[in-house]
Design an enzyme around this catalytic site. Structure first.
Site, PDB file in Angstrom:
ATOM      1  N   GLU A   5      82.353 -19.755   0.801  1.00 29.91           N
ATOM      2  CA  GLU A   5      83.377 -20.684   0.296  1.00 29.91           C
ATOM      3  C   GLU A   5      83.920 -20.293  -1.080  1.00 29.91           C
ATOM      4  O   GLU A   5      84.042 -21.142  -1.965  1.00 29.91           O
ATOM      5  CB  GLU A   5      82.777 -22.102   0.220  1.00 29.91           C
ATOM      6  CG  GLU A   5      82.303 -22.604   1.558  1.00 29.91           C
ATOM      7  CD  GLU A   5      81.585 -23.954   1.487  1.00 29.91           C
ATOM      8  OE1 GLU A   5      81.861 -24.792   2.359  1.00 29.91           O
ATOM      9  OE2 GLU A   5      80.756 -24.165   0.579  1.00 29.91           O
ATOM     10  N   ASP A  33      74.290 -23.158  -8.194  1.00 33.91           N
ATOM     11  CA  ASP A  33      75.485 -23.669  -7.518  1.00 33.91           C
ATOM     12  C   ASP A  33      76.254 -24.518  -8.521  1.00 33.91           C
ATOM     13  O   ASP A  33      75.789 -24.709  -9.657  1.00 33.91           O
ATOM     14  CB  ASP A  33      75.103 -24.487  -6.270  1.00 33.91           C
ATOM     15  CG  ASP A  33      76.171 -24.401  -5.180  1.00 33.91           C
ATOM     16  OD1 ASP A  33      77.348 -24.656  -5.488  1.00 33.91           O
ATOM     17  OD2 ASP A  33      75.828 -24.070  -4.033  1.00 33.91           O
ATOM     18  N   HIS A  37      81.270 -21.045  -6.156  1.00 38.60           N
ATOM     19  CA  HIS A  37      80.185 -22.009  -6.401  1.00 38.60           C
ATOM     20  C   HIS A  37      79.497 -21.718  -7.737  1.00 38.60           C
ATOM     21  O   HIS A  37      78.269 -21.676  -7.837  1.00 38.60           O
ATOM     22  CB  HIS A  37      79.140 -21.950  -5.271  1.00 38.60           C
ATOM     23  CG  HIS A  37      79.576 -22.634  -4.013  1.00 38.60           C
ATOM     24  ND1 HIS A  37      79.465 -23.993  -3.800  1.00 38.60           N
ATOM     25  CD2 HIS A  37      80.141 -22.131  -2.892  1.00 38.60           C
ATOM     26  CE1 HIS A  37      79.934 -24.302  -2.598  1.00 38.60           C
ATOM     27  NE2 HIS A  37      80.359 -23.186  -2.029  1.00 38.60           N
TER      28      HIS A  37
HETATM   29  C1  ACM Z   1      77.240 -23.132   3.203  1.00 40.14           C
HETATM   30  O1  ACM Z   1      76.885 -24.117   3.855  1.00 40.14           O
HETATM   31  N1  ACM Z   1      78.279 -23.216   2.388  1.00 40.14           N
HETATM   32  C2  ACM Z   1      76.534 -21.864   3.315  1.00 40.14           C
END
Ligand code: ACM
Ligand code: ZN
Length: 527
Positions: free
Chosen positions: A335, A205, A268
């Site tokens: 996201e 991430d 991410h």
């Molecule tokens: C998440 O909480 N962005 C999967």
């Protein structure tokens, strides 16, 4: 399915007759979490002594050794393993084709004065039967050194048990804070004790890349380290060597826990651009920052229009596939910020070339391309629910985390996708207990009214998520997860009619002693 398993906690006794225990009541003997499908409590007890042995055929020797390793340290008994009866009382493990109807994970546990018998269709069921047996012993059985003065007594019972859902998971975020092998093993042990069976490791991430990849050494040399300007404690960063992962996979496998790796894409990914900036749309070199100290979730994304991105991802995934035997690879997908794609000539070129409508369709195209690659290696793709935007492949498994997604879940299931439920409303254990109390977790119903009409087989189960950006020490993490994970374990295992909060909260109090002995911190509250 719901009607098949009605709770039956009964006390059976011929003389004198005791009152049956009604559903929702807890007998002194029955403190098990998750609650089994059927329990009949009989009169009498079995006592494990220095003369007790374990009986198992050669195909169950490993499970027999595991059982002995669970029971020997605290009792101090040798518990010899025999293929045939050796006199004295004994604990027998036995596979039986007759229990096919209980599935891969189901088992029967029958305890009489003379003998304990765990029967199952397969080894996984035997292992869960062993966990139930551990929970029926006095909790001191969890101690690692000999305990004097405890009688190792079990109630005589007949238990028939099998899980409601096949996916009973926990996601741990290793990126925002790195958690080492010892810590992960503690979690695998606790998961096994409560019959949770999927550990989802969120390994990459924005805040750090946490797994060794031979072909791309800068991922661990650079992308696993916070920029020194933040003065982060060293233990919060780091990465797993391949040999650590192999050890964890073996450890988990022996405990019925499957490890599912997650490699985030296309968003991410700012940590990747600290090591390989040429994989982004702009080529800008970034640095890795802790969640609340740097720029936060960064507005960056893999370039979908450059072929080298897919070369990199396929190479990384090939090494991941080699390490993790799970049939699933989680590719994130949540996201993903699309601004950079809007401004990138390569990404816009891909949209044109492949006849896509917009950037959402570009993410869908990206995900499908990765899915084709994973499928070619015999693996299945899982992604967060955003992978449904811009068109969902019929074969991807979708992990629903956002609120208000029932219609999207319904559409996915209707087109044949499998889904896993991990909604922020009940399953996000980085959230405070004020927002998500243990009772709220317990009342979670994955088959909500909207989904009642769908084929329930497509709802694989439930998963708790722990994101490690706020609580970054072991005691804090433990307290966020325990005891809420015990509530979710019962949601995932026990049929709805057999669930009862008052009953659960009494059993939970008993489990606190077990958590103490497992060196697990917990929030001692029923708020
Ligand atoms: C998440 O909480 N962005 C999967
Ligand atoms: Zn681009």
């Amino acid at each position: 399915m719901k009607d098949l398993l009605l709770i039956s906690i009964l006390i059976i006794s011929l003389s004198p007759l005791k009152e049956p225990v009604t559903a929702g009541e807890v007998t002194k003997e029955i403190q098990i979490i998750p609650m089994p499908s059927e329990i009949i409590v009989l009169n009498g007890t079995f006592e494990m002594t220095g003369n007790t042995s374990i009986q198992a055929g050669h195909n169950l020797l490993l499970k027999a050794e595991q059982l002995r390793a669970y029971l020997s340290p605290a009792s101090g008994y040798k518990l010899p393993i025999n293929k045939e009866s050796a006199g004295g009382n004994y604990i027998e493990l036995k596979l039986s084709d007759e229990l096919l109807h209980l599935g891969d994970e189901g088992y029967q546990l029958n305890i009489t004065h003379e003998k304990v018998l765990i029967t199952a269709y397969n080894m996984r069921g035997i292992f869960w039967g062993i966990q139930t047996l551990r929970q029926l012993f006095p909790h001191e059985i969890l101690r690692e050194a000999t305990v004097d003065g405890v009688k190792w007594i079990l109630p005589c019972v007949n238990i028939v048990d099998k899980p409601r859902f096949s996916w009973r998971g926990l996601m741990i975020d290793y990126s925002r804070t790195f958690w080492n092998t010892r810590h992960t093993k503690k979690y695998i042990d606790a998961m096994a004790y409560y019959k949770l069976n999927k550990l989802h490791m969120h390994l990459t991430d924005d805040q750090g890349w946490r797994i060794e990849i031979d072909k791309y050494s800068a991922l661990t040399e650079k992308a696993s380290k916070f920029d020194t300007i933040y003065h982060e404690p060293k233990e919060r960063e780091g990465f797993y060597l391949k040999e650590d992962i192999r050890e964890l996979v073996r450890y988990a496998e022996a405990r019925n826990v499957e490890i599912i790796p997650e490699i985030e894409m296309p968003g991410h990914t700012s940590e990747v651009f600290a090591a390989y900036p040429e994989l982004s749309c702009t080529g800008e070199t970034l640095s890795v920052s802790p969640f609340f100290k740097g720029p936060g979730i960064q507005n960056v994304i893999f370039c979908a229009g450059k072929e080298r991105t897919f070369g990199f991802l396929e190479n990384v995934l090939s090494e991941i596939i080699e390490l993790f035997p799970s049939k699933y690879v989680h590719i994130g997908g949540d996201e993903a910020p699309k601004e950079k794609w809007k401004a990138c000539p390569d990404c816009q070129g891909a949209i044109k070339k492949y006849g896509l409508k917009d950037e959402d369709e570009l993410q869908s195209w990206f995900t499908k391309r990765i899915e084709v690659f994973l499928n070619s290696k015999g693996k299945k793709l899982i992604g967060w629910d955003e992978i449904s935007q811009g068109g969902l492949s019929k074969t991807a498994t979708v992990m629903f985390w956002r609120g208000g997604m029932e219609n999207i879940a319904l559409a996915a299931i209707t087109q044949g996708n499998d889904v896993i439920m991990a909604p922020t409303s009940h399953c996000y254990f980085d959230y405070s207990y004020k927002n998500i109390s243990t009772e709220k977790v317990y009342t979670f119903e994955p088959l909500s009214d909207k989904l009642e009409s769908v084929n329930p087989e497509h709802i694989l189960g439930v998963e708790a998520c722990f994101w490690s950006h706020i609580d970054r020490t072991e005691p804090k993490m433990d307290r966020q997860i325990f005891p809420r994970i015990l509530a979710l374990a019962e949601v995932g295992w026990t049929e709805s009619p057999n669930r009862n909060w008052d009953n659960f909260s009494l059993r939970l109090k008993h489990q606190y002693k077990s958590l103490d002995l497992m060196s697990i911190y917990y929030m001692d509250t029923n708020i």
